[in-house]
Scaffold this motif. Structure first.
Motif, PDB file in Angstrom:
ATOM      1  N   LEU A  45       0.830  -1.209   0.000  1.00 49.24           N
ATOM      2  CA  LEU A  45       0.000   0.000   0.000  1.00 49.24           C
ATOM      3  C   LEU A  45       0.865   1.259   0.000  1.00 49.24           C
ATOM      4  O   LEU A  45       0.578   2.227  -0.718  1.00 49.24           O
ATOM      5  CB  LEU A  45      -0.934  -0.013   1.210  1.00 49.24           C
ATOM      6  CG  LEU A  45      -1.880   1.188   1.358  1.00 49.24           C
ATOM      7  CD1 LEU A  45      -2.737   1.355   0.117  1.00 49.24           C
ATOM      8  CD2 LEU A  45      -2.755   1.023   2.600  1.00 49.24           C
ATOM      9  N   ARG A  48       2.695   1.583  -3.484  1.00 53.58           N
ATOM     10  CA  ARG A  48       1.736   1.933  -4.541  1.00 53.58           C
ATOM     11  C   ARG A  48       1.261   3.376  -4.381  1.00 53.58           C
ATOM     12  O   ARG A  48       1.077   4.092  -5.361  1.00 53.58           O
ATOM     13  CB  ARG A  48       0.543   0.982  -4.492  1.00 53.58           C
ATOM     14  CG  ARG A  48       0.836  -0.429  -4.983  1.00 53.58           C
ATOM     15  CD  ARG A  48       1.246  -0.434  -6.427  1.00 53.58           C
ATOM     16  NE  ARG A  48       1.401  -1.783  -6.944  1.00 53.58           N
ATOM     17  CZ  ARG A  48       1.835  -2.063  -8.160  1.00 53.58           C
ATOM     18  NH1 ARG A  48       2.185  -1.079  -8.980  1.00 53.58           N
ATOM     19  NH2 ARG A  48       1.955  -3.307  -8.570  1.00 53.58           N
ATOM     20  N   SER A  49       1.084   3.796  -3.142  1.00 55.02           N
ATOM     21  CA  SER A  49       0.636   5.171  -2.916  1.00 55.02           C
ATOM     22  C   SER A  49       1.742   6.170  -3.225  1.00 55.02           C
ATOM     23  O   SER A  49       1.477   7.280  -3.698  1.00 55.02           O
ATOM     24  CB  SER A  49       0.166   5.338  -1.465  1.00 55.02           C
ATOM     25  OG  SER A  49      -0.917   4.459  -1.172  1.00 55.02           O
ATOM     26  N   ARG A 379       0.915   7.227   7.934  1.00 58.45           N
ATOM     27  CA  ARG A 379       1.181   7.886   6.654  1.00 58.45           C
ATOM     28  C   ARG A 379       2.167   9.048   6.770  1.00 58.45           C
ATOM     29  O   ARG A 379       3.125   9.119   5.984  1.00 58.45           O
ATOM     30  CB  ARG A 379      -0.126   8.362   6.032  1.00 58.45           C
ATOM     31  CG  ARG A 379       0.079   9.190   4.770  1.00 58.45           C
ATOM     32  CD  ARG A 379      -1.218   9.586   4.111  1.00 58.45           C
ATOM     33  NE  ARG A 379      -0.996  10.430   2.947  1.00 58.45           N
ATOM     34  CZ  ARG A 379      -1.943  10.830   2.112  1.00 58.45           C
ATOM     35  NH1 ARG A 379      -3.198  10.456   2.328  1.00 58.45           N
ATOM     36  NH2 ARG A 379      -1.651  11.598   1.074  1.00 58.45           N
ATOM     37  N   GLU A 383       5.693   8.964   4.804  1.00 56.64           N
ATOM     38  CA  GLU A 383       6.024   9.986   3.814  1.00 56.64           C
ATOM     39  C   GLU A 383       7.334  10.673   4.164  1.00 56.64           C
ATOM     40  O   GLU A 383       8.162  10.932   3.284  1.00 56.64           O
ATOM     41  CB  GLU A 383       4.893  11.007   3.722  1.00 56.64           C
ATOM     42  CG  GLU A 383       3.621  10.450   3.083  1.00 56.64           C
ATOM     43  CD  GLU A 383       2.478  11.448   3.088  1.00 56.64           C
ATOM     44  OE1 GLU A 383       1.577  11.320   2.242  1.00 56.64           O
ATOM     45  OE2 GLU A 383       2.486  12.351   3.968  1.00 56.64           O
ATOM     46  N   PHE A 390       2.392  11.041  -0.593  1.00 54.88           N
ATOM     47  CA  PHE A 390       1.546  10.164  -1.384  1.00 54.88           C
ATOM     48  C   PHE A 390       0.625  10.998  -2.272  1.00 54.88           C
ATOM     49  O   PHE A 390       0.191  12.088  -1.892  1.00 54.88           O
ATOM     50  CB  PHE A 390       0.687   9.268  -0.495  1.00 54.88           C
ATOM     51  CG  PHE A 390       1.479   8.263   0.305  1.00 54.88           C
ATOM     52  CD1 PHE A 390       2.828   8.074   0.068  1.00 54.88           C
ATOM     53  CD2 PHE A 390       0.866   7.502   1.279  1.00 54.88           C
ATOM     54  CE1 PHE A 390       3.559   7.149   0.803  1.00 54.88           C
ATOM     55  CE2 PHE A 390       1.587   6.585   2.019  1.00 54.88           C
ATOM     56  CZ  PHE A 390       2.938   6.411   1.785  1.00 54.88           C
ATOM     57  N   GLY A 392      -2.240   9.922  -2.835  1.00 58.54           N
ATOM     58  CA  GLY A 392      -3.523   9.422  -2.345  1.00 58.54           C
ATOM     59  C   GLY A 392      -3.318   7.946  -2.054  1.00 58.54           C
ATOM     60  O   GLY A 392      -2.336   7.336  -2.487  1.00 58.54           O
ATOM     61  N   PHE A 393      -4.215   7.328  -1.308  1.00 55.14           N
ATOM     62  CA  PHE A 393      -4.067   5.905  -1.002  1.00 55.14           C
ATOM     63  C   PHE A 393      -4.482   5.093  -2.224  1.00 55.14           C
ATOM     64  O   PHE A 393      -5.635   5.117  -2.651  1.00 55.14           O
ATOM     65  CB  PHE A 393      -4.912   5.512   0.214  1.00 55.14           C
ATOM     66  CG  PHE A 393      -4.259   5.875   1.511  1.00 55.14           C
ATOM     67  CD1 PHE A 393      -3.107   5.240   1.935  1.00 55.14           C
ATOM     68  CD2 PHE A 393      -4.782   6.883   2.308  1.00 55.14           C
ATOM     69  CE1 PHE A 393      -2.489   5.588   3.121  1.00 55.14           C
ATOM     70  CE2 PHE A 393      -4.176   7.236   3.492  1.00 55.14           C
ATOM     71  CZ  PHE A 393      -3.023   6.584   3.903  1.00 55.14           C
ATOM     72  N   ASP A 394      -3.522   4.379  -2.772  1.00 55.13           N
ATOM     73  CA  ASP A 394      -3.765   3.557  -3.959  1.00 55.13           C
ATOM     74  C   ASP A 394      -3.955   2.106  -3.512  1.00 55.13           C
ATOM     75  O   ASP A 394      -3.014   1.324  -3.444  1.00 55.13           O
ATOM     76  CB  ASP A 394      -2.579   3.683  -4.920  1.00 55.13           C
ATOM     77  CG  ASP A 394      -2.836   2.995  -6.246  1.00 55.13           C
ATOM     78  OD1 ASP A 394      -3.937   2.451  -6.421  1.00 55.13           O
ATOM     79  OD2 ASP A 394      -1.929   2.984  -7.103  1.00 55.13           O
TER      80      ASP A 394
END
Length: 953
Positions: A45, A48-49, A379, A383, A390, A392-394
């Motif tokens: 996660l 990907r984000s 998060r 980061e 990010f 956004g959360f992907d």
């Protein structure tokens, strides 16, 4: 079909209830499987984000503009559609630097490339040292109209406001944190006449750790450059680019090619989102796309990654397998009741496998859920750690489902061996607690032996093939799986050592051999962990020895040097005084450098009033390899090989630019010889008598050296392009030639101050060499750095301390990890052994055995498992390390051969790529870890137990 479905439903219910009853054991196995799932799902996660979409990435690169244009500095170029690769038209081999220089007063080539009606916002970036509360900080500086709509997305204002007038700047949070300043502080670039007020804080979404300040256009670079030039220093250079808005279909590929023809490189939104075919890209027609590294993921990296994942799954299965065996053993009466009521072996296997399915499913749900929750909660920390915000959360449901399925499969795989073992027990043995007798599997050892031989052969082949690392990794993994398959047989061989052991270790060893079903998985789990640790430790230790062998000291051990740039010549007396005051200096030798022009001129200064003093090597003493028109390509391979051995081409590592002068000329007296430990009497006496000393015989002819004073640097560059000597005035000096055995530590020529003055050569203070009375402490170094910062100069102090290995901490972490896994696996096996041997221990107590026998036996059982796993793992771990090192040796030999073919001055000898065993790490694993496991097991085991009657036979 219906009966099969109902039998599995019943098996799952029984397994669920059994798991709930044995909460401690179930939690242990669940945590064992879920922990890797937490890490993998969180990493998926997070990565990907952090992996931005094309639109998000473009917003951070070019804001709301259609394109960003930057001067290539090569004239007409070809570029890739993404703008991340480019080359001059015709290639670098045919590149002529003179054609890329714009004429005096010519328009900016980037602006000339703009289509009619385009809007442009200029962005200028550079680099400067900025004064902070702690001293000086290397900082990126930028000019940009942050109020323009085209800049939206380039930065995020965190607090305060955007700059509006001259004297105002905004700073990144990273700059404020490192500098100790805050919004409202005044910041002063070194050399600037006036400070700037910080009116806001911002962040660069893709570079959170970058210290940077941004000012309105025209308010930072020009004033700072003028102030530095007025102070006699080299100015500050700015790199310009333009954000462009053209509207319509955006900046098309045809526009990009037109801009390339004007010498501009373009990052275009329209082109990146809809790239042209490779056949329409001139860059790929000029040179293959493969040469730019744009062909995607490296297959070797994917192969190594797959191998690591597979071995990690294997290790989890091996660690969890004994725990499922414990559950099956403790539930054997329940399983016997199933058999006595009509259940067959299918049903017994289904019940035990359902235990793996239930715990695996629970681990999948909990692991993925916790991983996602942790990523969301952490998060900001993630980061900050990655240095990227990010987009956004992907969330990728299919990937998370695949990770969850991995947990279920791992649980099932871990339960296979206990399920088969439980199903083979007779109903009577299950109800009475008897173990029964099983014949050893004769197929598995043969398969294991074949896998070991095949894996070793593949790994050795990989060390000599073009696919080296990939094949070595695959072969090593196959060999390790073969050793795992051989583990039950090897455990039996260990049992033969019992005849020479005392009572307690002999009982522990025989118990481990008799119960290979629980011993072998634990030993294999230890083997897997230790093998990986030994492989990495051996590889790193061997690499460390190679780096130590290749390390070339810049000075004698313990000798230091103080150096500055040309602008600090006025502060040199104060710097030398601070050096002697803060460090325990024993001997100091002050050195100067030759200058042409102002005292602050550097050798490659862009100031036209600055020149340089250059040693001229006689033409007949220059290396023919580099004097020919086509360079080394002008000679055959045999001729080039012979020329590389010629004294004119020999690569003397002791000759090169010294720390105080890139041209290898130093102005100093005989004190420098004492500091550099040069004891040759002729060299020392020559300097003491005021006679120059040459350390490179290529520059000496008839006892003389020629130094050319170059004042017209533009003409000198033109001559260099024509492979000619630069024009200038020659200074011919009579010198003493030092013997070849004397190491000058990088200097070609040392001029006494009197000789330089007599030749009419100007000098300026450059630095000092020094020896220490002992060593410089960290506190002393910090005090000296503080003094240098307060002077506001760019000075550097380095002390030669020899090769410093950086791998000790990594090896320690790996050893600790392997130790923890070893103790954990051995502890699980010991718990199972105690469950099996409870009746035997009670019988020993009944016949008068001392209470400590239980504790001693438990410790030896744990130690035996750990020792067997460590020994086998150490042997298994050497194979991949040796294979990878042999593969590297082959690659280095090929690289040396290619370099020699191209004419590079590399040695004809075989490269030094050793294979060395880290005996300290290996000793810790072989001795400390098993001993620690045994002591820990003995300490946590109760020494007494309730007396009970053994089951009747």
């Amino acid at each position: 079909m219906i009966s099969w479905y109902h039998s599995w439903i019943a098996a799952i219910r029984i397994a669920r209830r059994d798991a709930w009853r044995a909460k401690g054991r179930s939690a242990l196995v669940l945590a064992m499987i879920a922990l890797p799932i937490v890490g993998v799902s969180a990493a998926d996660l997070a990565l990907r984000s952090a992996d931005l979409s094309a639109e998000q990435s473009l917003s951070r690169k070019i804001g709301a503009a259609d394109a960003r244009l930057t001067d290539s500095h090569y004239g007409p170029v070809y570029q890739s559609p993404q703008g991340d690769a480019s080359a001059p038209v015709g290639g670098y081999d045919n590149y002529d630097p003179t054609r890329s220089k714009p004429a005096e007063g010519a328009a900016d080539p980037v602006l000339a490339a703009l289509p009619a009606g385009a809007r442009a916002v200029k962005e200028s970036t550079g680099y400067a040292k900025v004064r902070t509360r702690h001293g000086l900080l290397d900082t990126d500086i930028r000019e940009l109209d942050t109020h323009s709509p085209l800049t939206a997305g380039l930065l995020t204002l965190d607090r305060g406001r955007l700059p509006q007038a001259a004297g105002e700047v905004i700073a990144t949070n990273a700059f404020l944190e490192e500098s100790g300043l805050f919004v409202g502080s005044a910041v002063l670039p070194r050399g600037a006449k006036s400070a700037y007020r910080i009116v806001g804080a911002y962040e660069l979404p893709s570079e959170l750790k970058k210290p940077q300040i941004t000012a309105p256009p025209g308010t930072l670079f020009a004033p700072l450059d003028a102030a530095l030039q007025a102070a006699g220093s080299s100015g500050v250079r700015a790199e310009d680019s333009y954000l462009i808005k053209v509207g319509g279909a955006g900046f098309t590929w045809n526009m990009v090619k037109a801009a390339n023809a004007n010498g501009a490189i373009v990052v275009s939104r329209a082109v990146i989102l809809n790239p042209p075919a490779d056949s329409e890209v001139p860059l790929y027609q000029q040179q293959s796309k493969d040469s730019y590294g744009l062909n995607g993921t490296d297959a070797a990296e994917m192969a190594v990654l797959a191998t690591v994942v597979a071995l990690a799954m294997l290790e989890i299965c091996l660690l969890a397998g004994p725990a499922f065996a414990v559950g099956a053993r403790r539930s054997r009466r329940q399983l016997g009741l199933v058999g006595s009521n009509g259940g067959d072996r299918r049903h017994i296997r289904a019940i035990v496998l359902s235990g793996g399915l239930v715990i695996g499913a629970a681990a999948a749900v909990i692991g993925t859920g916790v991983g996602v929750a942790l990523t969301i909660a952490l998060r900001p920390l993630l980061e900050d750690q990655l240095g990227v915000r990010f987009g956004g959360f992907d969330v990728r449901p299919l990937e998370l489902a695949g990770i969850a399925l991995l947990a279920v499969v791992t649980g099932l795989l871990a339960a296979i061996v206990p399920a088969v073992t439980a199903s083979r027990q007779t109903v009577l043995a299950s109800l009475t607690g008897r173990r029964g007798v099983r014949k050893a599997n004769r197929v598995l050892p043969v398969v294991g032996l074949v896998a070991v031989a095949a894996g070793a052969a593949i790994a050795l082949y990989g060390s000599a093939s073009d696919m080296g690392p990939t094949v070595v990794a695959g072969g090593s993994a196959l060999a390790e799986l073969g050793i795992v398959a051989l583990t039950p047989t090897l455990v039996g061989l260990f049992g033969r050592l019992g005849r020479w052991l005392p009572l307690s270790p002999r009982l522990a060893l025989r118990d481990a051999v008799r119960n290979r079903g629980r011993t072998a998985p634990a030993v294999a789990a230890v083997l897997a962990a230790v093998a990986g640790t030994v492989a990495v430790a051996t590889y790193e230790h061997s690499h460390d020895l190679q780096m130590r062998h290749e390390y070339v000291a810049s000075l004698p051990h313990g000798v230091g040097v103080l150096t500055t740039d040309g602008s600090a010549h006025k502060e040199m007396p104060a710097l030398r005084e601070a050096l002697s005051r803060q460090l325990p200096v024993a001997t100091r030798a002050d050195v100067d450098r030759l200058v042409v022009g102002k005292p602050g001129c550097e050798e490659y200064s862009s100031d036209p009033t600055c020149g340089r003093a250059e040693i001229i090597t006689p033409k007949d003493q220059r290396c023919p390899l580099y004097e020919a028109e086509n360079g080394p390509a002008s000679f055959s391979a045999e001729e080039a090989r012979k020329l590389r051995a010629d004294w004119r081409c020999a690569d003397a590592s002791r000759i090169g630019g010294g720390p105080s002068s890139p041209y290898g000329t130093i102005v100093a007296d005989e004190a420098l010889m004492r500091v550099l430990a040069v004891s040759d009497p002729g060299t020392v006496s020559a300097l003491a008598a005021g006679r120059p000393v040459a350390f490179d015989k290529r520059i000496v002819k008839d006892g003389k050296v020629t130094i050319r004073v170059v004042t017209d640097t533009a003409a000198a560059e033109g001559a260099s392009m024509r492979r000619e000597d630069p024009p200038g005035q020659d200074k011919v000096l009579t010198v003493h030639q030092a013997p070849d055995t004397v190491n000058s530590w990088g200097s070609q020529l040392i001029l006494p101050p009197s000789a330089a003055k007599a030749a009419g050569l100007s000098t300026a203070p450059s630095g000092s060499y020094f020896t220490l009375d002992g060593t410089a402490t960290g506190k002393q170094r910090q005090a000296l750095d503080g003094d240098i910062d307060r002077m506001g100069v760019d000075a550097r102090v380095s002390i030669e301390s020899g090769y410093q290995s950086g791998g000790d901490m990594g090896l320690l972490i790996l050893t600790v990890f392997a130790g923890l896994v070893t103790i954990g696996a051995a502890g699980i096996a010991t718990g199972l052994a105690q469950a099996d041997a409870e009746a035997d221990l009670k019988t020993l107590a009944a016949v008068g055995a001392a209470p400590r026998v239980r504790r001693t036996l438990s410790g030896f059982q744990c130690g035996v498992v750990a020792l067997m796993g460590v020994v086998l793992g150490s042997a298994a771990g050497l194979l991949p390390a040796i294979g990878l090192r042999f593969a590297q040796r082959r690659e280095m030999e090929a690289l040396y051969a290619k370099a020699r073919a191209m004419g590079d001055s590399v040695t004809e000898a075989v490269p030094y790529v050793p294979v060395a065993v880290p005996w300290e790490t290996l000793g810790g694993l072989l001795i400390v870890v098993p001993l620690g496991a045994a002591l820990l097991a003995a300490l946590v085991t109760r020494s007494n137990g309730a007396l009970a009657r053994r089951a009747a036979g």
